[in-house]
Design an enzyme around this catalytic site. Structure first.
Site, PDB file in Angstrom:
ATOM      1  N   HIS A   1      32.791  45.377  55.501  1.00 17.90           N
ATOM      2  CA  HIS A   1      33.657  44.955  54.825  1.00 17.90           C
ATOM      3  C   HIS A   1      34.284  43.912  55.526  1.00 17.90           C
ATOM      4  CE1 HIS A   1      36.991  46.402  57.468  1.00 17.90           C
ATOM      5  NE2 HIS A   1      36.068  47.559  57.531  1.00 17.90           N
TER       6      HIS A   1
ATOM      7  N   SER B   1      32.531  38.594  53.037  1.00 16.61           N
ATOM      8  CA  SER B   1      33.738  37.858  53.824  1.00 16.61           C
ATOM      9  C   SER B   1      33.627  37.831  55.102  1.00 16.61           C
ATOM     10  CB  SER B   1      34.973  38.060  53.179  1.00 16.61           C
ATOM     11  OG  SER B   1      36.179  37.195  53.532  1.00 16.61           O
TER      12      SER B   1
ATOM     13  N   ASP C   1      37.047  31.625  43.635  1.00 17.62           N
ATOM     14  CA  ASP C   1      37.269  32.269  45.152  1.00 17.62           C
ATOM     15  C   ASP C   1      38.324  31.491  45.811  1.00 17.62           C
ATOM     16  OD1 ASP C   1      37.458  33.182  47.505  1.00 17.62           O
ATOM     17  OD2 ASP C   1      35.351  33.722  47.484  1.00 17.62           O
TER      18      ASP C   1
ATOM     19  N   HIS D   1      37.406  35.960  44.753  1.00 15.45           N
ATOM     20  CA  HIS D   1      36.785  36.738  46.062  1.00 15.45           C
ATOM     21  C   HIS D   1      36.501  38.323  46.130  1.00 15.45           C
ATOM     22  CE1 HIS D   1      36.418  36.109  50.506  1.00 15.45           C
ATOM     23  NE2 HIS D   1      37.059  37.097  50.660  1.00 15.45           N
TER      24      HIS D   1
END
Ligand SMILES: *[C@@H]1O[C@H](CO)[C@@H](O)[C@H](O)[C@H]1NC(C)=O
Length: 435
Positions: free
Chosen positions: A160, A234, A379, A407
């Site tokens: 993540h 990310s 984003d 995002h």
């Protein structure tokens, strides 16, 4: 500029508002420089009283590299952005006292002591007191020991991003996996070091290598993974690429969703990352929030003290206000860290590790690992140009831009399509291996 096109009233208004935002931003950030400067004295005093031998802050040490004998020869130091952030008041040089230089990491704080400004609720400290520190891990075993193609099954590790947790995958991809994928893949979702239910030690610098070590110790080694796919969102992309560069023979495919990347051939790559990802602007609000948390150690700690330390109360209030029994995972994930873990991960991974990225990309390119880059064209967290410049470093990579997605909505809200895309990548890589 060779020509001067006539400016339409609409464009003029846009330019005027941009100018106004810049001017106001300058003023607001000058004020915040002062607030952070004052808070430094406050925290120094309170830490001294409550912690005895507190972890020193980064405010006053401008010596960066020379004063630090233990930093010499070490491949990966802490990010320059920890020491070299601009602050109007520090630059005037009003006061100066010794900082962190020459000290061993986190001296005075044992691994599991909680700072007075951190939350001590059961779920926040559940990692303490375990025999061995490992990442919080969700594993979903395949329903068949051998896969469709007759080999033993393959594994996928999900990583993540910043201020998130494994819930990101548990709430989006996992429930949408097709039967074929469920039969054939073992999926792992970890909470990264310092986030979610994972350990948040106070004497750790949360550098890329520490994040990697924990993933190795918690997933790669205990499950003896010799062949796996990576999916990262990310900040997780920085860690995924480092992992791929370390295990080039084992990684079968990498899916990078909104990867933050600025070419590391640039000098001061870490400062570029800080300036681009947390630009000192008051608008849009999301950017303002990340600027405050990334530029101001003490202001950020104050926000964490008010919000993270009392997250149970805020969650209760939010539930009351929204009349819901459960809050969205993205809201509860926002507080599952300590200021120490988030602050250092922001600087040492997102900024500091930027200079290692090109090296990792080179390895991935040379070995020919299949890479897919996915980003939403709306984003606001990671500039779209990051995906394009990464694609220029990885000519073989497949780049997919999702229209009208930001995002998070690049996955959330299109879970099913997104999961099919992932499965396609895994299946293709297996089939190309068999053919
Ligand atoms: C896919 O995931 C979303 C979000 O968790 C969920 O609402 C939806 O029901 C899932 N679809 C299936 C087919 O399980």
């Amino acid at each position: 500029m060779p020509t001067f096109p006539r400016v339409s009233p609409g464009r003029w208004r846009e330019r005027a508002s941009r100018g106004l935002i810049s001017a106001l931003s300058l003023l607001v950030f000058a004020f915040l420089d002062l607030v952070d400067f004052v808070l430094c004295f406050f925290f120094r005093f309170v830490d001294g009283v409550l912690e005895g031998n507190p972890i020193p802050c980064y405010c006053w040490n401008r010596r960066e590299k020379q004063g630090s004998p233990d930093g010499v020869g070490e491949e990966e130091e802490v990010s320059e952005t920890l020491y070299g952030r601009r602050n109007l008041f520090r630059e005037i040089g009003l006061v100066s006292y010794g900082g962190r230089s020459g000290e061993k990491e986190g001296k005075g704080a044992s691994r599991s002591t909680r700072r007075w400004s951190d939350c001590g609720c059961e779920s926040c400290i559940s990692w303490q007191g375990k025999e061995e520190e490992k990442l919080y891990l969700m594993v979903r075993e395949p329903s068949q020991a051998r896969n469709h193609w007759g080999n033993s099954f393959e594994s996928v590790i999900f990583l993540h991003g910043f201020l998130s947790s494994s819930s990101l995958w548990l709430e989006t991809v996992f429930p949408n996996l097709s039967e074929v994928a469920k039969h054939n893949f073992r999926v792992f979702a970890v909470d990264l070091l310092g986030f979610g239910g994972s350990p948040k030690p106070t004497n750790c610098m949360y550098r890329l290598k520490e994040h990697l070590e924990m993933i190795e110790k918690s997933v790669v080694k205990p499950f003896q993974l010799s062949s796996f796919h990576l999916v990262a969102h990310s900040m997780g992309c920085i860690i995924a690429l480092a992992l791929a560069a370390k295990y080039p023979e084992s990684v079968k495919s990498i899916t990078l969703i909104a990867p933050p990347y600025f070419s590391s051939t640039e000098v001061r790559a870490s400062h570029t990352a800080l300036n681009r990802l947390a630009e000192r602007k008051i608008w849009p609000p999301l950017l303002f929030g990340s600027a405050i948390m990334s530029w101001y150690e003490h202001l950020g700690r104050t926000v964490c003290f008010i919000y993270c330390r009392n997250h149970a109360m805020w969650e209760w209030i939010l539930k009351l206000l929204t009349w819901r029994r459960d809050l969205n995972f993205m809201i509860t994930d926002l507080t599952k860290h300590t200021h120490h873990s988030a602050w250092h991960t922001m600087h040492n991974v997102i900024c500091g590790a930027m200079k290692l990225m090109d090296k990792h990309l080179e390895v991935v390119n040379e070995v020919g690992i299949s890479v897919k880059i996915i980003q939403g064209d709306r984003d606001q967290v990671v500039p779209l140009e990051c995906s394009y410049s990464m694609k220029s470093k990885l000519p073989l990579a497949d780049l997919k831009i999702i229209a009208n997605a930001d995002h998070n909505t690049v996955m959330v809200g299109r879970e099913k399509d997104f999961t099919r895309e992932l499965e396609q990548i895994w299946f293709t890589s297996i089939e190309s291996k068999l053919s």
